[in-house]
Design an enzyme around this catalytic site. Structure first.
Site, PDB file in Angstrom:
ATOM      1  N   ASP A 257      -1.893   8.306  -2.588  1.00 61.59           N
ATOM      2  CA  ASP A 257      -0.400   8.300  -2.931  1.00 61.59           C
ATOM      3  C   ASP A 257      -0.232   7.004  -3.755  1.00 61.59           C
ATOM      4  OD1 ASP A 257       0.011  10.701  -2.355  1.00 61.59           O
ATOM      5  OD2 ASP A 257       0.647  10.368  -0.115  1.00 61.59           O
TER       6      ASP A 257
ATOM      7  N   LEU B 247       3.029   4.405  -4.070  1.00 52.45           N
ATOM      8  CA  LEU B 247       4.038   4.010  -3.390  1.00 52.45           C
ATOM      9  C   LEU B 247       4.687   2.968  -4.375  1.00 52.45           C
ATOM     10  CD1 LEU B 247       2.496   3.389   0.241  1.00 52.45           C
ATOM     11  CD2 LEU B 247       3.763   5.642  -0.939  1.00 52.45           C
TER      12      LEU B 247
ATOM     13  N   ASP C  40      -6.014  -5.541  10.101  1.00 46.68           N
ATOM     14  CA  ASP C  40      -6.058  -6.758   9.065  1.00 46.68           C
ATOM     15  C   ASP C  40      -4.648  -6.821   8.672  1.00 46.68           C
ATOM     16  OD1 ASP C  40      -7.197  -8.691   7.859  1.00 46.68           O
ATOM     17  OD2 ASP C  40      -7.984  -7.399   6.407  1.00 46.68           O
TER      18      ASP C  40
END
Length: 293
Positions: free
Chosen positions: A99, A101, A202
């Protein structure tokens, strides 16, 4: 190369979803610090595509698995991009389609980020590790399941990297002995009753972003770990507001002494930087290790 990848994506999308994918527009975008990246505007919505021919062949498969797992957490305000397609590298580079964003701002983004991370860390497992080995940056992580956090952190994080560094960079027997002694002392330094929380793995400032729908996490190196492991890299480079920290603490208060332990957990990330980049990271990790002996 770009056109070949897009052609394959169109074919794979058709095979997986039995729907035609029509690319209306494509443009280069930021967001992949080690990879090529594109915004694809299609008849099925906007997607983010990244690919790389010089990373481990299964890196994007492993990243997609981490995104899927993060997406299973009950998150009210934290956005996890949904992976659409992922491919291992072969004659064509590996890629990940997810997706898109759009960047934007909603009210209380900093607060929502802290609250969302606390919610994420409430997703737990009976053991430490993950379903597959994956990557922190491009360094493979040993994610075999382990019932002991002390053993997992000591052997599958610290000594795992020390062994890699010993094979590829300069590491004296005295330096290795320092890390061995540190691992032997871990039962005195960290709690034995740690809970296995799902972490991003991370989480520095470049791996979250503010979008039109709220704060989002990207580029995970996920596993189930003591949640203080997450805080170690968050404090290592900064980039998180006091509002975010306060929101986290209000939702899921940290155990006493966490400030002292996060520096210990930072050794893993500093060793990883030394393994990847060399330089002064080796002496920095060694200096921290000696503080705990």
């Amino acid at each position: 190369m770009e056109q070949k990848i897009i052609s394959q994506i169109i074919e794979e999308f058709q095979n997986k979803f039995e729907e035609e994918l029509i690319i209306k527009n494509r443009q280069s975008v930021g967001g992949g610090c080690i990879s090529n990246s594109l915004l694809l505007e299609t008849n099925r919505g906007d997607f983010f595509l990244k690919w790389n021919s010089s990373t481990p062949h299964d890196l994007f498969i492993r990243e997609a698995e981490a995104l899927e797992e993060l997406g299973k957490a009950e998150l009210a305000d934290l956005i996890i991009p949904k992976p659409i397609l992922a491919k291992e590298g072969d004659e064509l580079p590996g890629y990940l389609l997810m997706d898109f964003l759009p960047a934007g701002h909603t009210s209380s983004q900093d607060e929502k980020l802290g609250f969302g991370l606390a919610q994420l860390h409430r997703k737990t497992n009976d053991s430490f590790g993950f379903y597959h080995d994956n990557y922190c940056g491009v360094t493979e992580q040993d994610n075999r399941w382990n019932n002991s956090w002390i053993d997992f952190f000591g052997q599958q994080r610290v000594m795992y990297l020390v062994d890699k560094i010993e094979r590829t960079r300069s590491l004296s027997s005295t330096e290795k002995d320092t890390y061995t002694k540190l691992v032997e002392r871990l039962p005195e330094l960290i709690p034995s009753n740690s809970e296995a929380s799902l972490i991003h793995g991370d989480l520095w400032s470049g791996n979250y972003l503010y979008t039109e729908k709220g704060p989002a996490l990207i580029d995970p190196a996920s596993c189930y770990a003591d949640r203080e492991m997450e805080l170690s890299i968050m404090t290592m480079f900064g980039g998180f507001s006091q509002t975010t920290w306060d929101s986290y603490q209000n939702e899921y208060p940290l155990n006493p002494g966490w400030e002292e332990r996060v520096q210990l957990y930072q050794i893993y990330h500093i060793l990883n930087h030394y393994y990847l980049f060399g330089g002064s990271y080796g002496s920095q990790a060694l200096r921290i290790a000696k503080q705990y002996l």
